[in-house]
Design a protein around this motif. Structure first.
Motif, PDB file in Angstrom:
ATOM      1  N   ALA A 126       1.522 -42.385  16.938  1.00 48.14           N
ATOM      2  CA  ALA A 126       0.397 -42.794  16.315  1.00 48.14           C
ATOM      3  C   ALA A 126      -0.711 -43.179  17.409  1.00 48.14           C
ATOM      4  O   ALA A 126      -1.930 -42.770  17.007  1.00 48.14           O
ATOM      5  CB  ALA A 126       0.422 -44.086  15.397  1.00 48.14           C
ATOM      6  N   LEU A 127      -0.458 -43.823  18.683  1.00 44.48           N
ATOM      7  CA  LEU A 127      -1.375 -44.242  19.618  1.00 44.48           C
ATOM      8  C   LEU A 127      -2.031 -42.926  20.056  1.00 44.48           C
ATOM      9  O   LEU A 127      -3.185 -42.801  20.184  1.00 44.48           O
ATOM     10  CB  LEU A 127      -0.819 -45.254  20.386  1.00 44.48           C
ATOM     11  CG  LEU A 127      -1.561 -45.554  21.871  1.00 44.48           C
ATOM     12  CD1 LEU A 127      -2.868 -46.245  21.317  1.00 44.48           C
ATOM     13  CD2 LEU A 127      -0.899 -46.318  22.601  1.00 44.48           C
ATOM     14  N   PHE A 129      -1.982 -39.972  19.178  1.00 44.75           N
ATOM     15  CA  PHE A 129      -2.341 -39.053  18.185  1.00 44.75           C
ATOM     16  C   PHE A 129      -4.028 -39.458  17.892  1.00 44.75           C
ATOM     17  O   PHE A 129      -4.944 -38.677  17.769  1.00 44.75           O
ATOM     18  CB  PHE A 129      -1.894 -39.125  16.946  1.00 44.75           C
ATOM     19  CG  PHE A 129      -2.461 -38.283  15.784  1.00 44.75           C
ATOM     20  CD1 PHE A 129      -2.131 -36.956  15.674  1.00 44.75           C
ATOM     21  CD2 PHE A 129      -3.252 -38.787  14.682  1.00 44.75           C
ATOM     22  CE1 PHE A 129      -2.806 -36.177  14.749  1.00 44.75           C
ATOM     23  CE2 PHE A 129      -3.807 -37.895  13.800  1.00 44.75           C
ATOM     24  CZ  PHE A 129      -3.546 -36.706  13.641  1.00 44.75           C
ATOM     25  N   CYS A 130      -4.303 -40.865  17.611  1.00 43.17           N
ATOM     26  CA  CYS A 130      -5.391 -41.375  17.402  1.00 43.17           C
ATOM     27  C   CYS A 130      -6.373 -41.219  18.745  1.00 43.17           C
ATOM     28  O   CYS A 130      -7.623 -41.014  18.460  1.00 43.17           O
ATOM     29  CB  CYS A 130      -5.389 -42.827  16.917  1.00 43.17           C
ATOM     30  SG  CYS A 130      -4.585 -43.091  15.557  1.00 43.17           S
ATOM     31  N   ILE A 131      -5.989 -41.330  19.888  1.00 46.72           N
ATOM     32  CA  ILE A 131      -6.584 -40.994  21.166  1.00 46.72           C
ATOM     33  C   ILE A 131      -7.173 -39.982  20.998  1.00 46.72           C
ATOM     34  O   ILE A 131      -8.478 -39.398  21.307  1.00 46.72           O
ATOM     35  CB  ILE A 131      -6.067 -41.598  22.205  1.00 46.72           C
ATOM     36  CG1 ILE A 131      -5.645 -43.071  22.422  1.00 46.72           C
ATOM     37  CG2 ILE A 131      -6.420 -41.086  23.639  1.00 46.72           C
ATOM     38  CD1 ILE A 131      -4.624 -43.708  23.337  1.00 46.72           C
ATOM     39  N   LYS A 132      -6.152 -38.901  20.742  1.00 43.50           N
ATOM     40  CA  LYS A 132      -6.728 -37.412  20.979  1.00 43.50           C
ATOM     41  C   LYS A 132      -7.484 -37.058  19.773  1.00 43.50           C
ATOM     42  O   LYS A 132      -8.368 -36.128  19.860  1.00 43.50           O
ATOM     43  CB  LYS A 132      -5.574 -36.533  21.151  1.00 43.50           C
ATOM     44  CG  LYS A 132      -4.627 -36.728  22.511  1.00 43.50           C
ATOM     45  CD  LYS A 132      -3.590 -35.807  22.801  1.00 43.50           C
ATOM     46  CE  LYS A 132      -2.434 -35.956  21.933  1.00 43.50           C
ATOM     47  NZ  LYS A 132      -1.306 -35.034  22.047  1.00 43.50           N
ATOM     48  N   TRP A 133      -7.352 -37.469  18.625  1.00 44.79           N
ATOM     49  CA  TRP A 133      -8.385 -37.459  17.561  1.00 44.79           C
ATOM     50  C   TRP A 133      -9.499 -37.813  17.808  1.00 44.79           C
ATOM     51  O   TRP A 133     -10.414 -37.170  17.493  1.00 44.79           O
ATOM     52  CB  TRP A 133      -7.621 -38.181  16.359  1.00 44.79           C
ATOM     53  CG  TRP A 133      -8.320 -38.154  15.133  1.00 44.79           C
ATOM     54  CD1 TRP A 133      -9.401 -37.052  14.671  1.00 44.79           C
ATOM     55  CD2 TRP A 133      -8.191 -38.925  13.752  1.00 44.79           C
ATOM     56  NE1 TRP A 133      -9.550 -37.379  13.510  1.00 44.79           N
ATOM     57  CE2 TRP A 133      -8.955 -38.510  12.969  1.00 44.79           C
ATOM     58  CE3 TRP A 133      -7.376 -39.676  13.544  1.00 44.79           C
ATOM     59  CZ2 TRP A 133      -9.069 -39.013  11.619  1.00 44.79           C
ATOM     60  CZ3 TRP A 133      -7.478 -40.537  12.274  1.00 44.79           C
ATOM     61  CH2 TRP A 133      -8.394 -39.925  11.370  1.00 44.79           C
ATOM     62  N   TYR A 134      -9.664 -38.988  18.414  1.00 44.99           N
ATOM     63  CA  TYR A 134     -11.176 -39.232  18.779  1.00 44.99           C
ATOM     64  C   TYR A 134     -11.816 -38.473  19.730  1.00 44.99           C
ATOM     65  O   TYR A 134     -13.179 -38.297  19.532  1.00 44.99           O
ATOM     66  CB  TYR A 134     -10.938 -41.051  19.226  1.00 44.99           C
ATOM     67  CG  TYR A 134     -12.174 -41.596  19.759  1.00 44.99           C
ATOM     68  CD1 TYR A 134     -13.228 -42.009  18.476  1.00 44.99           C
ATOM     69  CD2 TYR A 134     -12.274 -41.456  20.972  1.00 44.99           C
ATOM     70  CE1 TYR A 134     -14.308 -42.688  19.130  1.00 44.99           C
ATOM     71  CE2 TYR A 134     -13.885 -42.232  21.526  1.00 44.99           C
ATOM     72  CZ  TYR A 134     -14.686 -42.414  20.449  1.00 44.99           C
ATOM     73  OH  TYR A 134     -15.862 -43.434  20.988  1.00 44.99           O
ATOM     74  N   PRO A 140     -11.111 -32.479   8.770  1.00 46.23           N
ATOM     75  CA  PRO A 140     -12.055 -32.762   7.747  1.00 46.23           C
ATOM     76  C   PRO A 140     -11.871 -33.938   6.714  1.00 46.23           C
ATOM     77  O   PRO A 140     -12.907 -34.610   6.489  1.00 46.23           O
ATOM     78  CB  PRO A 140     -11.688 -31.417   6.808  1.00 46.23           C
ATOM     79  CG  PRO A 140     -11.046 -30.556   7.787  1.00 46.23           C
ATOM     80  CD  PRO A 140     -10.390 -31.353   8.724  1.00 46.23           C
ATOM     81  N   THR A 141     -10.509 -34.366   6.494  1.00 44.85           N
ATOM     82  CA  THR A 141     -10.277 -35.585   5.889  1.00 44.85           C
ATOM     83  C   THR A 141      -9.406 -36.572   6.493  1.00 44.85           C
ATOM     84  O   THR A 141      -8.619 -35.975   7.251  1.00 44.85           O
ATOM     85  CB  THR A 141      -9.939 -35.065   4.439  1.00 44.85           C
ATOM     86  OG1 THR A 141      -8.479 -34.726   4.447  1.00 44.85           O
ATOM     87  CG2 THR A 141     -10.797 -34.563   3.690  1.00 44.85           C
ATOM     88  N   PHE A 146      -3.688 -37.097   8.485  1.00 44.28           N
ATOM     89  CA  PHE A 146      -2.167 -37.898   8.342  1.00 44.28           C
ATOM     90  C   PHE A 146      -1.041 -36.847   8.245  1.00 44.28           C
ATOM     91  O   PHE A 146       0.061 -36.956   8.659  1.00 44.28           O
ATOM     92  CB  PHE A 146      -2.235 -38.646   7.139  1.00 44.28           C
ATOM     93  CG  PHE A 146      -0.940 -39.287   6.917  1.00 44.28           C
ATOM     94  CD1 PHE A 146      -0.718 -40.534   7.461  1.00 44.28           C
ATOM     95  CD2 PHE A 146      -0.096 -38.831   5.798  1.00 44.28           C
ATOM     96  CE1 PHE A 146       0.604 -41.249   7.224  1.00 44.28           C
ATOM     97  CE2 PHE A 146       1.117 -39.408   5.694  1.00 44.28           C
ATOM     98  CZ  PHE A 146       1.361 -40.413   6.429  1.00 44.28           C
ATOM     99  N   ALA A 147      -1.657 -35.587   7.614  1.00 42.24           N
ATOM    100  CA  ALA A 147      -0.385 -34.613   7.350  1.00 42.24           C
ATOM    101  C   ALA A 147      -0.193 -33.892   8.613  1.00 42.24           C
ATOM    102  O   ALA A 147       0.803 -33.715   8.969  1.00 42.24           O
ATOM    103  CB  ALA A 147      -1.084 -33.372   6.509  1.00 42.24           C
ATOM    104  N   ARG A 148      -1.269 -33.824   9.659  1.00 42.55           N
ATOM    105  CA  ARG A 148      -1.287 -33.306  11.114  1.00 42.55           C
ATOM    106  C   ARG A 148      -0.249 -34.350  11.597  1.00 42.55           C
ATOM    107  O   ARG A 148       0.709 -33.969  12.600  1.00 42.55           O
ATOM    108  CB  ARG A 148      -2.350 -33.162  11.667  1.00 42.55           C
ATOM    109  CG  ARG A 148      -2.482 -32.455  13.136  1.00 42.55           C
ATOM    110  CD  ARG A 148      -1.594 -31.181  12.952  1.00 42.55           C
ATOM    111  NE  ARG A 148      -1.572 -30.613  14.432  1.00 42.55           N
ATOM    112  CZ  ARG A 148      -0.751 -29.378  14.731  1.00 42.55           C
ATOM    113  NH1 ARG A 148      -0.135 -29.150  13.789  1.00 42.55           N
ATOM    114  NH2 ARG A 148      -0.884 -29.020  15.975  1.00 42.55           N
TER     115      ARG A 148
END
Length: 408
Positions: A126-127, A129-134, A140-141, A146-148
């Motif tokens: 989760a950590l 994933f969130c860093i790379k997401w940011y 889109p949503t 979450f699905a990814r």
């Protein structure tokens, strides 16, 4: 109490009495395994070397005089994760093989792994994933994100290094079955090394020619030789440890392992160097098709397996030869190796963001500084967490108390 195959079914209230009885009937002295902690330390240092040198491989020109050096450390160091897999198998079989295999024992086994391995894996997935997401992505949503995340976590790909934990979970799932098979078959126990190699290479050949699974590096079948070698060492450890002192054993077994490892270091680093500088493609037409098809897998797998055995032996030598302070230092690194493994890529991302280009002298110096800093800071973060956060196991799993320098 009744028995079905190799499983013993007992009432919960009788479990403690039964285990005491087993210990009395089978009084096997278990060693402290300081050597394994040292081997873990060596393995995590190899992992840090590989990851620290990865940017140099992409940033430095192949014509640079330093490129072969980066290539050597980046490739020769790819022994850490396979060694951890072998050591995990060793510890499991060393601890569980002599014990009565009960449902309650296996239940506690799974609860412990779920708590100390899977929970930290989910936290760090989760950590990262969130860093790379940011930084990199824009889903889109929240539902798409979450699905990814669920998909990447299920495949051990939330961050590249997490595949090791993903493979470890597969080992834990397989372990009870493997334990029963090893207990039941003396042929399997005595020939575990060759059987593991045959099974692994059977999978490699079948996947190459029929299955075509791309992410085979995240599938436990690709590491069966490491599982089986670890099992063999764990089951026969007391005998093997005694034989290590024998001159004939050193000449017939240990020396060939070291020679084989030296040869494979040259082959593996040389092969990857030729590939990276673009020369290997010109050699391909002169090599047999079978060699071209399997040289990458053969050089990696053989090098890693022999390297794991070499580290296993060196750890036993180090346990005798290291001074008290040096041993305690490496024991501490080994004790925190899982936490260091989980956290160090985050620090590496930060240091690379600070300085990732510039004059050659500063750049190469920064690579060395980065290696030292991520090692020290990773350890410091892990130990700070274990000391001051009661539920630290949710982040870094189970840890041993900090080693103290005791007077002799």
């Amino acid at each position: 109490m009744f028995r079905a195959n190799n499983f013993v079914f007992v009432p919960n209230q009788s479990l403690i009495e039964m285990e005491k009885m087993v210990i009395k009937m089978n009084p096997i002295k278990r060693n402290s395994l300081d050597e394994i902690q040292l081997a873990r330390a060596f393995a995590i240092i190899a992992v840090l070397l590989v990851h620290s040198s990865s940017s140099g491989i992409t940033a430095v020109e192949p014509s640079s005089i330093l490129y072969p050096i980066y290539n050597f450390f980046n490739i020769a160091g790819k022994l850490g994760t396979p060694t951890f897999i072998m050591l995990s198998s060793f510890v499991l079989f060393y601890n569980y093989y002599p014990r009565a295999t009960t449902w309650d024992l296996m239940k506690r086994f799974y609860v412990k792994r779920l708590k100390f391995i899977l929970v930290p894996y989910l936290v760090f997935s989760a950590l990262y994933f969130c860093i790379k997401w940011y930084i990199y992505y824009d889903y889109p949503t929240i539902g798409d994100a979450f699905a990814r995340f669920a998909e990447l976590t299920a495949l051990g790909k939330a961050h590249p290094h997490l595949y090791f934990v993903f493979i470890s979970v597969q080992l834990y799932i397989l372990f009870p079955l493997l334990l029963l098979l090893f207990k039941k078959s003396s042929f399997l126990r005595k020939n575990a090394i060759w059987i593991g190699l045959l099974l692994q290479w059977g999978w490699v050949i079948l996947n190459k020619n029929y299955f075509g699974i791309v992410m085979k590096g995240s599938i436990s079948l690709s590491y069966l030789s490491f599982y089986f070698v670890g099992a063999y060492l764990g089951i026969y450890y007391n005998e093997i440890r005694a034989k290590m002192k024998n001159i004939l054993y050193k000449d017939k077994i240990i020396l060939p392992i070291f020679v084989g490892y030296g040869i494979m270091v040259v082959l593996y680093t040389g092969y990857m160097y030729l590939v990276r500088i673009g020369v290997y493609s010109s050699i391909v037409p002169y090599l047999p098709p079978t060699v071209n098809s399997y040289i990458a897998e053969f050089t990696w797998a053989t090098h890693a397996l022999l390297a794991g055995l070499v580290l296993f032996y060196i750890a036993h030598i180090a346990n005798k030869k290291f001074s008290t302070r040096t041993k305690l230092l490496f024991m501490e690194i080994g004790a925190t190796s899982f936490g260091i493994y989980l956290i160090h890529p985050l620090l590496l991302m930060g240091f690379r963001a600070i300085y990732n280009s510039g004059s050659p002298l500063l750049y190469h110096g920064w690579q060395l500084v980065t290696l030292i800093l991520i090692t020290v800071l990773s350890w410091a973060i892990v130990r700070f967490t274990t000391r001051f956060i009661p539920q630290y196991w949710m982040i870094f799993g189970q840890m041993q108390p900090m080693q103290r320098n005791e007077k002799k």
